[in-house]
Scaffold this active site. Structure first.
Site, PDB file in Angstrom:
ATOM      1  N   ASP A  12      48.680  32.090  39.725  1.00  0.00           N
ATOM      2  CA  ASP A  12      49.582  31.862  40.621  1.00  0.00           C
ATOM      3  C   ASP A  12      49.863  33.061  41.808  1.00  0.00           C
ATOM      4  OD1 ASP A  12      52.360  30.733  41.205  1.00  0.00           O
ATOM      5  OD2 ASP A  12      53.196  32.369  40.186  1.00  0.00           O
ATOM      6  N   GLU A  72      48.001  26.277  41.339  1.00  0.00           N
ATOM      7  CA  GLU A  72      49.456  25.538  41.878  1.00  0.00           C
ATOM      8  C   GLU A  72      49.021  25.226  43.402  1.00  0.00           C
ATOM      9  OE1 GLU A  72      53.205  26.525  40.014  1.00  0.00           O
ATOM     10  OE2 GLU A  72      53.846  26.546  41.903  1.00  0.00           O
ATOM     11  N   ASP A 144      55.290  34.976  36.496  1.00  0.00           N
ATOM     12  CA  ASP A 144      54.411  34.818  37.194  1.00  0.00           C
ATOM     13  C   ASP A 144      53.100  34.441  36.492  1.00  0.00           C
ATOM     14  OD1 ASP A 144      55.221  35.089  40.153  1.00  0.00           O
ATOM     15  OD2 ASP A 144      55.893  36.920  39.113  1.00  0.00           O
TER      16      ASP A 144
END
Lengths: 187, 187
Positions: A12, A72, A144
């Protein structure tokens, strides 16, 4: 369809903090391996921070030998300035994965949340709690790191779904052999 | 003020092509060392291209041992999507410079054009021609390489101006010692 690689590295990327999470898929089960965050120190220069991020992610890859990476997709409804800054960290993460020869799969944020929590609109804290319970962690992971673990879980589940014969939107990407470099030197 | 480092690496990061240019500043003269472009091959994955870019820039740094780097500031009036893509390449370039411990100076595009051509609104071809003449090159450099050389020349001239006691807007940036990494592993 084949089950595919068993160790998945989720990333991430963020301009301040980058999360990472490693899971194994073993006999249809998803097992936690490691997770963490890379936080640049405020006194470092922007280039120094990005260089540190690259090296740290290379160390994570070296330590855990993942077979595949899951990242992502970026939600770009924010400003061009913040997209540029986020893009810088994201580019460094992708470069570290690409340089290690890892296939990189990208998933929309809503798909990752849906896959992990059952809702594409889940709040961050929900993702953290579900990831903790799902992977039987002793503590709630930082936001995160939880997002990175969620990306890894999403890819692991996409593989399981593919095995069940359900249509998957996972698109493996090929690797390049090398860039075209043109150099002119002083005679 | 001191003259500062003598070998300058200019970088013009781009999502398709990244230009680089190396110049020496010797006794107030600016001398060409090398320039070139890194162009990703279309069949490589996005992560593979960024990994290639990182490694190629590391090779350029290794080959020429610059003392300092000069990079164009990004003009972010474009869309968030293109800012993200450009940011990815820019982040990789900054990471390679940062990992090599190079101080990175950033200049606005108009300042670079002004410094090299005398006009902040010069067209790309003008920059290419002026850079060719200024560095006594045998051929006109590609646009991205010319922009990278122009960034290097701009920094070299900023140093000369500083020596003349004229106020300079060059802001050296410090280096970080390393990121804060937090890792949780499976017990």
């Amino acid at each position: 369809m084949s089950e595919g690689p068993a160790r998945i590295l989720g990333i991430d990327p963020g301009s301040q903090v980058t999360g990472f999470g490693v899971v194994d898929r073993v006999d249809g089960q998803i097992v936690h391996v490691a997770h963490g965050t890379v936080r640049s120190r405020a006194e470092a220069s922007p280039a120094g921070r990005l260089g540190d991020l690259y090296r740290t992610l290379c160390e994570v890859i070296e330590a855990h030998h993942p077979d595949v990476a899951s990242v992502e997709q970026v939600f770009v409804s924010r400003s061009a300035r913040s997209a540029l800054i986020l893009g810088q960290a994201r580019g460094v993460a992708l470069a570290a994965l690409g340089a290690a020869g890892l296939p990189v799969h990208e998933y929309a944020p809503t798909r990752i949340k849906q896959s992990v929590t059952g809702s594409g609109r889940a709040a961050k804290i929900q993702v953290q709690r579900v990831v903790r319970r799902r992977l039987e962690l002793s503590a709630t992971p930082a936001a995160d790191a939880a997002d990175a673990l969620a990306a890894a879980i999403c890819h692991a589940q996409a593989g399981v779904i593919a095995e069940l014969g359900v249509r998957s939107r996972v698109r493996p990407r090929g690797r390049g052999r090398g860039p075209v470099v043109r150099v002119r030197r002083a005679p």
